[in-house]
Write a protein that holds these residues in place. Sequence first.
Motif, PDB file in Angstrom:
ATOM      1  N   ILE A 116       0.869  -1.171   0.000  1.00 44.42           N
ATOM      2  CA  ILE A 116       0.000   0.000   0.000  1.00 44.42           C
ATOM      3  C   ILE A 116       0.907   1.221   0.000  1.00 44.42           C
ATOM      4  O   ILE A 116       1.619   1.475   0.980  1.00 44.42           O
ATOM      5  N   ALA A 117       0.889   1.947  -1.102  1.00 44.89           N
ATOM      6  CA  ALA A 117       1.739   3.134  -1.240  1.00 44.89           C
ATOM      7  C   ALA A 117       0.897   4.374  -0.984  1.00 44.89           C
ATOM      8  O   ALA A 117      -0.067   4.642  -1.711  1.00 44.89           O
ATOM      9  N   PHE A 118       1.254   5.113   0.077  1.00 45.24           N
ATOM     10  CA  PHE A 118       0.554   6.352   0.426  1.00 45.24           C
ATOM     11  C   PHE A 118       1.382   7.542  -0.064  1.00 45.24           C
ATOM     12  O   PHE A 118       2.616   7.524  -0.029  1.00 45.24           O
ATOM     13  N   LYS A 167       8.383  12.635  -6.270  1.00 44.49           N
ATOM     14  CA  LYS A 167       7.254  12.182  -5.466  1.00 44.49           C
ATOM     15  C   LYS A 167       7.785  11.413  -4.258  1.00 44.49           C
ATOM     16  O   LYS A 167       8.772  10.679  -4.337  1.00 44.49           O
ATOM     17  N   TYR A 168       7.075  11.608  -3.146  1.00 42.59           N
ATOM     18  CA  TYR A 168       7.427  10.920  -1.897  1.00 42.59           C
ATOM     19  C   TYR A 168       6.318   9.927  -1.588  1.00 42.59           C
ATOM     20  O   TYR A 168       5.128  10.272  -1.579  1.00 42.59           O
ATOM     21  N   ALA A 169       6.711   8.676  -1.351  1.00 45.82           N
ATOM     22  CA  ALA A 169       5.735   7.617  -1.073  1.00 45.82           C
ATOM     23  C   ALA A 169       6.122   6.890   0.207  1.00 45.82           C
ATOM     24  O   ALA A 169       7.315   6.665   0.488  1.00 45.82           O
ATOM     25  N   ILE A 200      -5.780  12.137   1.060  1.00 44.75           N
ATOM     26  CA  ILE A 200      -4.495  11.468   0.874  1.00 44.75           C
ATOM     27  C   ILE A 200      -4.669  10.428  -0.231  1.00 44.75           C
ATOM     28  O   ILE A 200      -5.617   9.624  -0.194  1.00 44.75           O
ATOM     29  N   ASP A 201      -3.766  10.439  -1.186  1.00 41.62           N
ATOM     30  CA  ASP A 201      -3.790   9.468  -2.284  1.00 41.62           C
ATOM     31  C   ASP A 201      -3.083   8.188  -1.852  1.00 41.62           C
ATOM     32  O   ASP A 201      -2.130   8.214  -1.055  1.00 41.62           O
ATOM     33  N   TYR A 202      -3.541   7.059  -2.445  1.00 32.91           N
ATOM     34  CA  TYR A 202      -2.869   5.778  -2.218  1.00 32.91           C
ATOM     35  C   TYR A 202      -3.101   4.882  -3.428  1.00 32.91           C
ATOM     36  O   TYR A 202      -4.032   5.075  -4.215  1.00 32.91           O
TER      37      TYR A 202
END
Length: 350
Positions: A116-118, A167-169, A200-202
Amino acid sequence: MLRPEVSASYQELSEDVERISENPTDEREGEMEVHEDASSVILPDSELGTTAPSLRFSKTCLKNVFSVILLFIYLLLMAVAVFLVYQTISDFREKLKHPVMSVSYKEVSLYDAPGIAFYPGKARLLSCKHHYYDHIPPLINPGQPGDIECTTQRINYTDPFTNETMKYALVVQGPRDVKKKELVFLQFHLNGTDQDFSAIDYLLFSSFQEFINSPEKAEFMKDCESSYSSWKFSGGFRTWVKMSLVKTKEEDGSETVEFKQETSVVNYIDQRTKPRSDQLFFVVFEWKDPFIQTVQDIITANPWNMIALLCGIFLALFKAADFAKLSVKWMIKIRKRHLKRSRQVMNHIN
């Protein structure tokens, strides 16, 4: 003594000659009666000879008619067989162009833990815990840092669509045990934002272990972002995400993985004493059911069945052609025999 006897016999002979000469028509009438008797005896044989060929001719005619009918029937069957060959080949080509979608389900007790990438932006992860049997204990000190019991990995990479923006994940290991209804509960905190809406995107990808083992994690995340869809969850709510896995087999043998989600949103009642301008985000991830759905395109046209059908049709064609050829030969033979008998009868009559 002799003279009287000779004279008597001579007299009788002369009387007979005179009688015959006087009545010559009687002899002719007798001869005609004999000839008539003879002709009356021969007549039945001639009548039998003429009636028997007529009976044979009628039987031969009927046989010829039936042979012609059978020939036409077999020609019709040959036409039907040719049409079936054409239709079979057309159906086979049509089925090759339009395969049928097949869906199968495989039951598992443990999933490969998804990743799961937030993309939290300015938000901060406060806590992350694994729970079981759909039970989440009450919150303790919401908005304050808590225990992070999940396996996490932070990574920076270039946006695959612009190749300019960094981008930071935050990648988190998802739940595995579907029998025990394992779930992952995460809490994020955002101090303040100048935006009208906060979210928040995931995104989800199939295997967290593949991400850990990958030597190029940045490239791995770029591929995942290019392949998978991303979703959002809003602040001030608890978003419960139930996942299901769908595998699709392509024509070249490759396999793609897709996640389907069912989400339910519950409002969070902020019971903190002081009014605050920060935002709290709560999200739960859980497997929906223990079934992995597999989708693949199946070609229903079986070449062996088509070959067997074509062999049967061609065999019927050859048999029908052979029968038609024999029928024609038989009809020609019967015709020649009939002509020969007709000539014999005519010669006999002549």
